[in-house]
Design an enzyme around this catalytic site. Structure first.
Site, mmCIF file in Angstrom:
data_model
loop_
_atom_site.group_PDB
_atom_site.id
_atom_site.type_symbol
_atom_site.label_atom_id
_atom_site.label_comp_id
_atom_site.label_asym_id
_atom_site.label_seq_id
_atom_site.Cartn_x
_atom_site.Cartn_y
_atom_site.Cartn_z
ATOM 1 N N ARG A 184 -10.200 3.120 3.627
ATOM 2 C CA ARG A 184 -9.017 3.971 3.529
ATOM 3 C C ARG A 184 -9.216 5.147 4.475
ATOM 4 O O ARG A 184 -10.324 5.660 4.626
ATOM 5 C CB ARG A 184 -8.801 4.466 2.096
ATOM 6 C CG ARG A 184 -8.299 3.393 1.138
ATOM 7 C CD ARG A 184 -6.856 2.999 1.469
ATOM 8 N NE ARG A 184 -6.312 2.020 0.550
ATOM 9 C CZ ARG A 184 -6.287 0.714 0.775
ATOM 10 N NH1 ARG A 184 -6.846 0.231 1.883
ATOM 11 N NH2 ARG A 184 -5.727 -0.111 -0.083
ATOM 12 N N HIS A 224 -4.305 -0.684 10.908
ATOM 13 C CA HIS A 224 -4.500 -1.074 9.507
ATOM 14 C C HIS A 224 -4.215 -2.559 9.312
ATOM 15 O O HIS A 224 -3.485 -2.956 8.403
ATOM 16 C CB HIS A 224 -3.600 -0.227 8.591
ATOM 17 C CG HIS A 224 -4.078 -0.173 7.167
ATOM 18 N ND1 HIS A 224 -3.787 0.873 6.318
ATOM 19 C CD2 HIS A 224 -4.820 -1.042 6.427
ATOM 20 C CE1 HIS A 224 -4.323 0.642 5.129
ATOM 21 N NE2 HIS A 224 -4.962 -0.503 5.171
ATOM 22 N N THR A 262 0.784 -1.240 0.000
ATOM 23 C CA THR A 262 0.000 0.000 0.000
ATOM 24 C C THR A 262 0.812 1.284 0.000
ATOM 25 O O THR A 262 0.316 2.317 -0.429
ATOM 26 C CB THR A 262 -0.936 0.041 1.227
ATOM 27 O OG1 THR A 262 -0.159 -0.155 2.402
ATOM 28 C CG2 THR A 262 -2.001 -1.010 1.131
ATOM 29 N N GLU A 284 -1.895 8.169 7.964
ATOM 30 C CA GLU A 284 -1.090 7.144 8.626
ATOM 31 C C GLU A 284 0.260 6.984 7.915
ATOM 32 O O GLU A 284 0.345 7.166 6.702
ATOM 33 C CB GLU A 284 -1.842 5.804 8.665
ATOM 34 C CG GLU A 284 -2.139 5.177 7.331
ATOM 35 C CD GLU A 284 -2.913 3.859 7.438
ATOM 36 O OE1 GLU A 284 -2.439 2.862 6.852
ATOM 37 O OE2 GLU A 284 -3.983 3.828 8.080
ATOM 38 N N THR A 319 -2.468 -6.078 -2.578
ATOM 39 C CA THR A 319 -3.502 -5.398 -1.802
ATOM 40 C C THR A 319 -4.721 -5.210 -2.689
ATOM 41 O O THR A 319 -4.648 -5.348 -3.920
ATOM 42 C CB THR A 319 -3.033 -4.019 -1.314
ATOM 43 O OG1 THR A 319 -2.776 -3.182 -2.456
ATOM 44 C CG2 THR A 319 -1.775 -4.130 -0.466
#
Length: 337
Positions: free
Chosen positions: A206, A251, A47, A234, A68
Protein backbone atom coordinates in the site's frame (compact mmCIF):
# COMPACT_ATOMS: atom_id res chain seq x y z
CA UNK A 1 -36.77 -12.60 -1.86
CA UNK A 2 -33.98 -11.92 -4.34
CA UNK A 3 -31.19 -9.91 -2.71
CA UNK A 4 -30.16 -6.57 -4.19
CA UNK A 5 -26.43 -6.41 -4.95
CA UNK A 6 -24.39 -3.37 -6.03
CA UNK A 7 -21.21 -4.29 -7.88
CA UNK A 8 -18.18 -2.24 -8.99
CA UNK A 9 -18.48 -2.20 -12.77
CA UNK A 10 -14.75 -2.81 -13.24
CA UNK A 11 -14.67 -6.23 -11.58
CA UNK A 12 -13.95 -8.60 -14.47
CA UNK A 13 -15.56 -11.95 -15.19
CA UNK A 14 -18.53 -11.29 -12.89
CA UNK A 15 -21.13 -9.99 -15.32
CA UNK A 16 -24.11 -12.33 -15.68
CA UNK A 17 -23.13 -14.70 -12.89
CA UNK A 18 -25.33 -13.28 -10.12
CA UNK A 19 -28.23 -12.08 -12.25
CA UNK A 20 -30.11 -15.43 -12.15
CA UNK A 21 -30.42 -15.25 -8.36
CA UNK A 22 -30.20 -11.55 -7.46
CA UNK A 23 -31.15 -8.04 -8.60
CA UNK A 24 -27.81 -6.62 -9.70
CA UNK A 25 -26.75 -3.03 -10.36
CA UNK A 26 -23.28 -2.10 -11.64
CA UNK A 27 -21.77 1.26 -10.63
CA UNK A 28 -18.44 3.04 -10.96
CA UNK A 29 -16.01 2.54 -8.06
CA UNK A 30 -16.72 6.13 -6.96
CA UNK A 31 -20.43 5.82 -7.73
CA UNK A 32 -21.48 4.10 -4.50
CA UNK A 33 -23.64 6.70 -2.70
CA UNK A 34 -25.89 6.64 0.36
CA UNK A 35 -28.82 6.88 -2.04
CA UNK A 36 -28.07 3.82 -4.18
CA UNK A 37 -26.62 1.82 -1.29
CA UNK A 38 -29.66 2.37 0.94
CA UNK A 39 -31.76 -0.50 -0.42
CA UNK A 40 -28.87 -2.84 -1.27
CA UNK A 41 -28.35 -6.06 0.64
CA UNK A 42 -24.74 -6.54 -0.50
CA UNK A 43 -21.86 -4.57 -2.00
CA UNK A 44 -19.05 -6.02 -4.10
CA UNK A 45 -16.24 -3.48 -4.31
CA UNK A 46 -12.53 -2.93 -5.01
CA UNK A 47 -9.88 -0.75 -3.38
CA UNK A 48 -11.23 2.78 -3.80
CA UNK A 49 -14.81 2.55 -2.54
CA UNK A 50 -14.84 3.88 1.01
CA UNK A 51 -17.28 1.83 3.05
CA UNK A 52 -17.86 3.76 6.25
CA UNK A 53 -20.60 5.28 8.35
CA UNK A 54 -21.16 8.08 5.86
CA UNK A 55 -21.96 5.57 3.11
CA UNK A 56 -23.68 2.82 5.06
CA UNK A 57 -25.65 4.29 7.94
CA UNK A 58 -29.35 3.57 7.57
CA UNK A 59 -28.83 1.15 4.68
CA UNK A 60 -29.94 -2.46 4.33
CA UNK A 61 -26.40 -3.65 3.59
CA UNK A 62 -25.63 -6.93 5.33
CA UNK A 63 -22.39 -7.96 3.62
CA UNK A 64 -19.50 -6.22 1.84
CA UNK A 65 -17.13 -8.33 -0.25
CA UNK A 66 -14.05 -6.82 -1.82
CA UNK A 67 -12.35 -8.42 -4.82
CA UNK A 68 -9.01 -7.37 -3.33
CA UNK A 69 -6.66 -8.50 -0.61
CA UNK A 70 -6.70 -5.22 1.32
CA UNK A 71 -9.55 -3.96 3.49
CA UNK A 72 -8.24 -0.54 4.52
CA UNK A 73 -11.03 1.06 2.44
CA UNK A 74 -13.59 -0.46 4.82
CA UNK A 75 -14.32 0.75 8.35
CA UNK A 76 -14.38 -2.76 9.76
CA UNK A 77 -15.07 -1.83 13.41
CA UNK A 78 -18.11 0.22 12.36
CA UNK A 79 -19.35 -2.56 10.12
CA UNK A 80 -18.94 -5.16 12.84
CA UNK A 81 -20.75 -2.94 15.34
CA UNK A 82 -23.63 -2.58 12.89
CA UNK A 83 -23.95 -6.22 11.89
CA UNK A 84 -22.34 -5.96 8.45
CA UNK A 85 -20.13 -8.89 7.43
CA UNK A 86 -16.88 -7.98 5.65
CA UNK A 87 -15.08 -10.41 3.36
CA UNK A 88 -11.94 -9.94 1.28
CA UNK A 89 -10.12 -12.13 -1.25
CA UNK A 90 -6.89 -13.17 0.48
CA UNK A 91 -4.17 -14.47 -1.80
CA UNK A 92 -6.15 -13.96 -5.00
CA UNK A 93 -3.39 -12.06 -6.77
CA UNK A 94 -0.40 -13.24 -4.73
CA UNK A 95 1.29 -15.14 -7.61
CA UNK A 96 0.90 -12.11 -9.86
CA UNK A 97 2.52 -9.82 -7.28
CA UNK A 98 5.35 -12.33 -6.87
CA UNK A 99 5.77 -12.29 -10.65
CA UNK A 100 5.91 -8.47 -10.62
CA UNK A 101 8.37 -8.29 -7.73
CA UNK A 102 10.73 -10.92 -9.07
CA UNK A 103 10.59 -9.70 -12.68
CA UNK A 104 11.50 -6.24 -11.35
CA UNK A 105 14.30 -7.46 -9.06
CA UNK A 106 15.86 -9.65 -11.73
CA UNK A 107 15.71 -6.92 -14.36
CA UNK A 108 17.32 -4.56 -11.83
CA UNK A 109 20.25 -6.97 -11.53
CA UNK A 110 19.45 -8.68 -8.24
CA UNK A 111 21.32 -12.00 -8.27
CA UNK A 112 19.60 -14.70 -6.19
CA UNK A 113 22.83 -16.68 -6.05
CA UNK A 114 24.60 -13.97 -4.07
CA UNK A 115 21.95 -11.51 -2.93
CA UNK A 116 20.03 -11.27 0.32
CA UNK A 117 16.32 -10.42 0.14
CA UNK A 118 14.28 -8.89 2.93
CA UNK A 119 10.53 -9.49 2.92
CA UNK A 120 8.53 -7.18 5.17
CA UNK A 121 5.12 -8.71 5.69
CA UNK A 122 4.94 -12.42 4.94
CA UNK A 123 1.27 -13.22 4.48
CA UNK A 124 -0.31 -14.56 1.31
CA UNK A 125 1.81 -12.38 -0.98
CA UNK A 126 5.02 -12.10 0.98
CA UNK A 127 5.21 -15.84 1.59
CA UNK A 128 5.13 -16.57 -2.16
CA UNK A 129 7.72 -13.85 -2.84
CA UNK A 130 9.92 -15.37 -0.14
CA UNK A 131 9.24 -18.92 -1.34
CA UNK A 132 10.22 -18.10 -4.91
CA UNK A 133 13.35 -16.40 -3.60
CA UNK A 134 14.44 -19.50 -1.73
CA UNK A 135 13.67 -21.68 -4.75
CA UNK A 136 15.88 -19.38 -6.82
CA UNK A 137 18.70 -19.75 -4.29
CA UNK A 138 18.49 -16.40 -2.51
CA UNK A 139 19.05 -15.89 1.18
CA UNK A 140 15.68 -14.60 2.42
CA UNK A 141 14.96 -13.03 5.79
CA UNK A 142 11.54 -11.91 6.98
CA UNK A 143 10.08 -9.24 9.21
CA UNK A 144 6.52 -10.01 10.33
CA UNK A 145 5.88 -9.49 14.06
CA UNK A 146 2.32 -10.89 14.07
CA UNK A 147 3.45 -14.14 12.44
CA UNK A 148 6.41 -14.39 14.78
CA UNK A 149 4.19 -13.87 17.84
CA UNK A 150 1.73 -16.49 16.60
CA UNK A 151 4.48 -19.11 16.53
CA UNK A 152 4.86 -19.49 12.75
CA UNK A 153 8.49 -20.37 12.11
CA UNK A 154 10.58 -18.46 9.57
CA UNK A 155 13.94 -16.74 9.20
CA UNK A 156 12.91 -13.64 11.15
CA UNK A 157 14.96 -10.49 11.56
CA UNK A 158 14.37 -7.04 12.95
CA UNK A 159 13.32 -4.27 10.60
CA UNK A 160 16.64 -2.50 11.12
CA UNK A 161 18.60 -5.69 10.37
CA UNK A 162 16.69 -6.23 7.13
CA UNK A 163 17.17 -2.64 6.00
CA UNK A 164 20.87 -2.70 6.86
CA UNK A 165 21.86 -6.12 5.51
CA UNK A 166 19.70 -6.82 2.47
CA UNK A 167 20.48 -6.11 -1.15
CA UNK A 168 16.76 -5.79 -1.85
CA UNK A 169 13.77 -5.18 0.41
CA UNK A 170 10.16 -5.73 -0.67
CA UNK A 171 7.08 -4.54 1.21
CA UNK A 172 3.96 -6.68 1.58
CA UNK A 173 2.16 -5.46 4.68
CA UNK A 174 -1.46 -4.37 4.87
CA UNK A 175 -2.02 -0.70 5.70
CA UNK A 176 -2.69 -0.51 9.45
CA UNK A 177 -2.77 2.88 11.16
CA UNK A 178 -3.00 1.86 14.81
CA UNK A 179 -2.78 -1.10 17.15
CA UNK A 180 0.29 -3.05 18.19
CA UNK A 181 1.89 -3.23 14.75
CA UNK A 182 0.95 -0.19 12.65
CA UNK A 183 2.33 -0.09 9.12
CA UNK A 184 1.46 3.49 8.16
CA UNK A 185 4.80 5.11 7.17
CA UNK A 186 6.56 1.98 8.38
CA UNK A 187 9.43 2.76 6.02
CA UNK A 188 10.71 6.33 6.27
CA UNK A 189 13.99 8.07 5.62
CA UNK A 190 15.27 6.78 8.94
CA UNK A 191 14.96 3.16 7.78
CA UNK A 192 16.21 3.83 4.27
CA UNK A 193 19.27 5.71 5.52
CA UNK A 194 20.90 2.48 6.72
CA UNK A 195 20.38 0.56 3.45
CA UNK A 196 23.31 -0.40 1.30
CA UNK A 197 24.05 2.06 -1.48
CA UNK A 198 22.35 0.79 -4.60
CA UNK A 199 20.01 -1.55 -2.74
CA UNK A 200 16.53 -2.01 -4.20
CA UNK A 201 13.34 -1.06 -2.36
CA UNK A 202 10.04 -2.41 -3.72
CA UNK A 203 6.61 -1.20 -2.66
CA UNK A 204 3.83 -3.38 -4.01
CA UNK A 205 1.80 -3.26 -0.79
CA UNK A 206 0.00 0.00 0.00
CA UNK A 207 1.32 3.42 -0.90
CA UNK A 208 1.25 4.86 2.61
CA UNK A 209 3.43 2.07 4.02
CA UNK A 210 6.20 4.22 2.52
CA UNK A 211 6.74 7.77 3.82
CA UNK A 212 7.26 9.34 0.42
CA UNK A 213 8.59 12.72 1.51
CA UNK A 214 11.35 11.36 3.75
CA UNK A 215 12.34 8.51 1.42
CA UNK A 216 12.41 10.62 -1.75
CA UNK A 217 15.84 12.24 -1.13
CA UNK A 218 17.48 8.81 -0.97
CA UNK A 219 15.90 7.85 -4.28
CA UNK A 220 16.88 11.12 -5.94
CA UNK A 221 20.56 10.84 -5.02
CA UNK A 222 20.63 7.12 -5.99
CA UNK A 223 21.36 5.95 -2.46
CA UNK A 224 18.69 3.34 -3.21
CA UNK A 225 16.83 2.17 -6.30
CA UNK A 226 13.05 2.27 -6.07
CA UNK A 227 10.43 0.01 -7.60
CA UNK A 228 7.03 1.59 -6.92
CA UNK A 229 3.68 0.11 -7.83
CA UNK A 230 1.57 1.57 -5.01
CA UNK A 231 1.66 5.29 -4.26
CA UNK A 232 0.83 7.45 -1.30
CA UNK A 233 -2.16 9.57 -2.30
CA UNK A 234 -2.83 7.75 -5.55
CA UNK A 235 -4.08 8.52 -8.14
CA UNK A 236 -2.31 11.82 -7.39
CA UNK A 237 1.34 10.84 -7.61
CA UNK A 238 4.51 12.41 -6.31
CA UNK A 239 6.00 13.29 -9.69
CA UNK A 240 9.54 13.49 -8.33
CA UNK A 241 9.33 9.92 -7.08
CA UNK A 242 7.86 8.92 -10.43
CA UNK A 243 10.77 10.49 -12.34
CA UNK A 244 13.48 9.05 -10.12
CA UNK A 245 12.16 5.53 -9.52
CA UNK A 246 13.77 2.82 -11.65
CA UNK A 247 10.42 1.10 -12.12
CA UNK A 248 7.15 2.99 -11.61
CA UNK A 249 3.80 1.42 -12.38
CA UNK A 250 0.14 2.17 -11.72
CA UNK A 251 -0.92 -0.28 -8.98
CA UNK A 252 -1.06 -3.26 -11.30
CA UNK A 253 1.38 -5.66 -9.63
CA UNK A 254 -1.50 -8.05 -8.99
CA UNK A 255 -3.25 -7.51 -12.32
CA UNK A 256 -3.02 -10.94 -13.87
CA UNK A 257 -5.90 -12.64 -15.61
CA UNK A 258 -5.74 -15.53 -13.17
CA UNK A 259 -5.60 -13.19 -10.16
CA UNK A 260 -8.71 -11.35 -11.29
CA UNK A 261 -10.50 -14.63 -11.90
CA UNK A 262 -9.59 -15.89 -8.42
CA UNK A 263 -10.85 -12.67 -6.83
CA UNK A 264 -14.17 -12.91 -8.64
CA UNK A 265 -14.54 -16.55 -7.68
CA UNK A 266 -13.86 -15.69 -4.04
CA UNK A 267 -16.45 -12.89 -3.81
CA UNK A 268 -19.00 -15.12 -5.54
CA UNK A 269 -18.31 -17.85 -2.97
CA UNK A 270 -18.93 -15.30 -0.20
CA UNK A 271 -22.28 -14.39 -1.75
CA UNK A 272 -23.18 -18.08 -2.01
CA UNK A 273 -22.38 -18.75 1.63
CA UNK A 274 -24.17 -15.69 2.88
CA UNK A 275 -27.37 -15.90 0.83
CA UNK A 276 -27.56 -19.67 0.38
CA UNK A 277 -27.75 -19.75 -3.43
CA UNK A 278 -25.40 -21.18 -6.04
CA UNK A 279 -23.94 -19.34 -9.03
CA UNK A 280 -21.96 -20.32 -12.10
CA UNK A 281 -18.24 -20.10 -11.35
CA UNK A 282 -17.06 -22.06 -14.37
CA UNK A 283 -13.91 -20.89 -16.09
CA UNK A 284 -12.54 -19.03 -13.07
CA UNK A 285 -8.97 -19.79 -11.99
CA UNK A 286 -8.49 -22.15 -9.03
CA UNK A 287 -6.34 -21.54 -5.98
CA UNK A 288 -2.59 -21.19 -6.54
CA UNK A 289 -0.42 -24.30 -6.42
CA UNK A 290 3.34 -24.01 -5.88
CA UNK A 291 5.43 -25.18 -8.85
CA UNK A 292 8.03 -27.85 -8.31
CA UNK A 293 10.74 -25.73 -9.90
CA UNK A 294 11.13 -22.15 -11.07
CA UNK A 295 13.79 -20.34 -13.09
CA UNK A 296 14.78 -16.70 -13.28
CA UNK A 297 14.64 -16.84 -17.06
CA UNK A 298 10.98 -17.87 -17.06
CA UNK A 299 10.08 -15.04 -14.68
CA UNK A 300 11.93 -12.40 -16.71
CA UNK A 301 10.36 -13.62 -19.93
CA UNK A 302 6.87 -13.55 -18.43
CA UNK A 303 6.71 -9.81 -17.68
CA UNK A 304 8.60 -6.62 -18.57
CA UNK A 305 7.68 -3.78 -16.16
CA UNK A 306 9.42 -1.18 -18.34
CA UNK A 307 6.41 -1.17 -20.67
CA UNK A 308 4.08 -0.14 -17.85
CA UNK A 309 6.66 2.30 -16.49
CA UNK A 310 6.87 4.05 -19.86
CA UNK A 311 3.08 4.29 -20.01
CA UNK A 312 2.87 5.95 -16.60
CA UNK A 313 5.77 8.31 -17.25
CA UNK A 314 4.09 9.43 -20.46
CA UNK A 315 0.76 10.22 -18.77
CA UNK A 316 0.82 10.22 -14.95
CA UNK A 317 -2.49 12.07 -14.90
CA UNK A 318 -4.06 8.97 -16.49
CA UNK A 319 -3.18 6.70 -13.55
CA UNK A 320 -6.73 5.47 -13.05
CA UNK A 321 -7.42 5.26 -16.79
CA UNK A 322 -4.32 3.11 -17.33
CA UNK A 323 -5.26 0.91 -14.41
CA UNK A 324 -8.87 0.53 -15.47
CA UNK A 325 -7.93 -0.34 -19.04
CA UNK A 326 -4.99 -2.61 -18.25
CA UNK A 327 -4.57 -5.67 -20.42
CA UNK A 328 -4.35 -8.33 -17.72
CA UNK A 329 -1.12 -10.24 -18.12
CA UNK A 330 -0.68 -13.98 -17.82
CA UNK A 331 0.94 -15.29 -14.67
CA UNK A 332 4.25 -17.08 -14.95
CA UNK A 333 3.54 -20.70 -15.80
CA UNK A 334 6.68 -22.67 -15.09
CA UNK A 335 7.63 -25.53 -17.38
CA UNK A 336 7.87 -27.89 -14.43
CA UNK A 337 4.08 -27.78 -14.23
Amino acid sequence: MRPKILIDDNIPYINGRLEPVADVTYVDQFGFTPENVKDADALIIRTRTLCNRELLEGSNVKIIATATIGTDQIDIPWCEANGIKVANSPGCNAPAVAQYVWASLLREGFDPATGKLGVIGCGNVGSIVAGWGRMLGAKVIVNDPPRMESGISDDYASLEEIMRECDAVTLHTPLIRDGRHPSFHLISGKEVAVMKRGAILVNAARGAVLDTQTVLPYVKDRKIRAVIDTWEGEPDLNLELLRHADIATFHIAGYSRQGKERATRMVLEEMEKFFGFEVDKSGLAPAYVYPEKITAEEIVDSYDPSVDTDALLSAPEKFDFLRRNYNYREECVFNSL
